[in-house]
Design a protein around this motif. Structure first.
Motif, mmCIF file in Angstrom:
data_model
loop_
_atom_site.group_PDB
_atom_site.id
_atom_site.type_symbol
_atom_site.label_atom_id
_atom_site.label_comp_id
_atom_site.label_asym_id
_atom_site.label_seq_id
_atom_site.Cartn_x
_atom_site.Cartn_y
_atom_site.Cartn_z
ATOM 1 N N PRO A 97 0.812 -1.228 0.000
ATOM 2 C CA PRO A 97 0.000 0.000 0.000
ATOM 3 C C PRO A 97 0.844 1.275 0.000
ATOM 4 O O PRO A 97 0.525 2.237 -0.704
ATOM 5 N N GLU A 101 0.744 4.120 -3.025
ATOM 6 C CA GLU A 101 0.430 5.525 -2.757
ATOM 7 C C GLU A 101 1.558 6.439 -3.237
ATOM 8 O O GLU A 101 1.306 7.516 -3.795
ATOM 9 N N ALA A 111 -4.620 7.983 -5.294
ATOM 10 C CA ALA A 111 -4.881 6.617 -4.848
ATOM 11 C C ALA A 111 -5.929 6.623 -3.743
ATOM 12 O O ALA A 111 -5.749 7.287 -2.716
ATOM 13 N N ARG A 113 -8.256 4.127 -1.264
ATOM 14 C CA ARG A 113 -8.416 2.758 -0.752
ATOM 15 C C ARG A 113 -9.882 2.484 -0.461
ATOM 16 O O ARG A 113 -10.548 3.274 0.215
ATOM 17 N N TYR A 124 -7.231 -0.704 -4.220
ATOM 18 C CA TYR A 124 -6.715 0.638 -4.455
ATOM 19 C C TYR A 124 -7.172 1.100 -5.832
ATOM 20 O O TYR A 124 -6.904 0.439 -6.842
ATOM 21 N N ARG A 137 -7.399 -0.383 -11.058
ATOM 22 C CA ARG A 137 -7.847 -0.936 -9.781
ATOM 23 C C ARG A 137 -6.893 -2.069 -9.411
ATOM 24 O O ARG A 137 -6.721 -3.016 -10.169
#
Length: 522
Positions: A97, A101, A111, A113, A124, A137
């Motif tokens: 993650p 980002e 981005a 979530r 994401y 995605r």
């Protein structure tokens, strides 16, 4: 003649495709001159190429040369790339993650979530800053390493997050499924580095343990602290859950080199690293095995040897693989094209900005560091202290004179046990060093590939073997650096055999640590 054969082939394909159309397949791809039609089930579209399952097998077709008809045809104007990511929570919870980002911020995306109905499923969504439209995605399914490879083999994942190397049976099944050789450079990647560390409570008086004794504790052969220099109290053993990649890496790297196979049935398993670290920290007589990044407030034990060597897990010893229980963290992907934005993201994971993210996430990055000789005095002292009868003063002086004006790169190379094949981290290091050469990072400098060996056998033979390994690594790096101008850099080899051991030779772990190729730079 060739044109006639091609025309006949095209005509045959057209006849077959016409028959297949009647079977109401998902899509029909037609060449722009209408000479060829292919019908089948759409398996994927990466914005450039269609991947379809047909009566001829799985085919990849350039989208610029065909027209698509059918209910499964993608929207070409507002195409949204999709990437399915599955596997280990250690990578999926923090590192990936954070990388997504940062990638989005650097490349003009926002981005967002979106959490799924299940706690371990999330997505994401990357939206273009210029128009607010969705570009991609990235779907995450967080389970464990076993589940990640199972999803890949079931064609339900494009990327596997793994805390261990792919196993031989998984590799064979992947090849049989048409996914290619998952150990090739473009099928797997070391994303970050970690290590297996034995941990205890800060109130425990024991501060070190040999790899062999650690294996015996895991196997239930040692059950009392008194047997390893502690008080006369039973050992409470804590491990990660059995399906996790880290638990499997423990078996591969700790038990198997000691010719042990099964973990003690009294072990306490934990679903998350946090609960393991917390349980060990609160129990004076607990011993746990966890990752370097997840050790929390516990005290990591040094790995010791009978000859007096000891090694503490640290960012530098993990990066150089001098610490014997280094555990690379992998990404695996099959032999098929991923969407362009996914390929761009994977390329970004190698960049300096991504390495900073990895380091801030608590893991060990792969950015090469130059280690001055002044910070390696203990290694030269050990070389003198452990020199056997066959290591002459002249050879030690030659090694000192050669290396003292230089700095050691943290990029090292080691080989699989009983093999001339580089281990997984070293194969990744080849690609990393090759890319550095391609961008001119070492132009006008001298890189010396230096081979070292264990102490088994005659010293001269060991030096010859170490020299051949150094040459093999130099050649591998040169061949991988296809875009580099190697006339701008000096790439040389040398070897000092068993003259600078990193560990005791009385164990498989020690011998593995000693068999290496280092890179020194000036």
């Amino acid at each position: 003649m060739i044109k006639m054969i091609c025309a006949a082939v095209f005509a045959a394909l057209s006849i077959f495709a016409t028959a297949l159309t009647a079977m109401a397949q998902d899509v029909t791809l037609t060449s722009r001159d209408s000479a060829v039609e292919l019908s089948g089930t759409l398996l994927g579209f990466d914005g450039e190429f269609y991947r379809i399952e047909t009566d001829y097998g799985e085919l990849t077709v350039d989208g610029s040369g065909v027209l698509c008809a059918g209910p499964a045809c993608p929207n070409l104007q507002d195409f949204v790339a999709e990437l399915q990511i599955s596997g280990a929570p250690t990578l999926g919870a923090v590192v990936m993650p954070a990388l997504i980002e940062t990638f989005a911020q650097k490349n003009g995306y926002t981005a967002l979530r979106e959490d799924g109905q299940e706690a371990q499923h999330f997505t994401y969504v990357l939206k273009r800053d210029e128009d607010g439209k969705t570009a991609a995605r990235f779907y995450f399914r967080i389970g464990n390493t076993d589940e990640g490879f199972a999803d890949l083999l079931a064609d339900e994942a494009d990327v596997v997050m793994s805390l261990r190397e792919i196993r031989p049976d998984e590799r064979a099944r992947a090849r049989e499924s048409g996914l290619g050789d998952m150990t090739e450079a473009n099928r797997s990647r070391v994303l970050a580095l970690d290590a297996i560390v034995p941990v205890v409570s800060s109130s425990n008086p024991v501060r070190g343990i040999s790899p062999l004794n650690l294996a015996k504790v895991l196997a239930g052969r040692i059950t009392n602290w008194e047997e390893i220099g502690g008080p006369d109290v039973p050992i409470d053993l804590h491990l990660p859950g059995g399906g996790s990649g880290l638990a499997q890496a423990v078996v591969d790297q700790v038990l198997k080199p000691a010719n042990l196979r099964t973990v003690s049935d009294t072990v306490i398993r934990h679903d998350t690293p946090d609960t393991l670290a917390s349980a060990v920290a609160q129990d004076t007589f607990a011993l746990g095995l966890t990752s370097y990044a997840d050790r929390g407030t516990t005290q990591a034990l040094m790995l010791t040897g009978s000859c007096g060597f000891s090694m503490q897990a640290s960012r530098r010893t993990i990066k150089t693989e001098d610490y014997p229980l280094t555990a690379p963290m992998f990404l695996y992907f099959p032999a098929r094209r991923l969407p362009r934005i996914a390929r761009e993201f994977l390329a970004f994971t190698r960049e300096p900005a991504a390495q900073i993210v990895i380091r801030r996430s608590g893991f060990v990055d792969q950015t090469p560091e130059e280690i001055p000789v002044e910070e390696q005095g203990n290694r030269f002292a050990n070389a003198i202290a452990q020199a056997g009868a066959e290591i002459t003063l002249e050879e030690l002086q030659r090694m000192t004179a050669t290396l003292t004006p230089m700095a050691r790169l943290s990029t090292s190379f080691r080989f699989e046990a009983g093999s001339i094949r580089l281990d997984a981290q070293s194969r990744s290091n080849v690609q990393q060093l090759a890319r550095a050469l391609e961008v001119g990072q070492y132009d006008a400098r001298r890189l010396l590939f230096v081979g070292f060996s264990d102490g088994n056998g005659p010293a001269q033979s060991n030096r010859n073997i170490a020299l051949r390994r150094a040459e093999a690594v130099r050649r591998a790096v040169s061949e991988a650096a296809v875009a580099a101008n190697l006339e701008r850099v000096e790439l040389e080899v040398d070897a000092f055999g068993e003259a600078m051991p990193m560990a005791c030779d009385d164990s498989a772990w020690g011998r593995q640590a000693n068999r290496r190729v280092e890179v020194w730079v000036r």
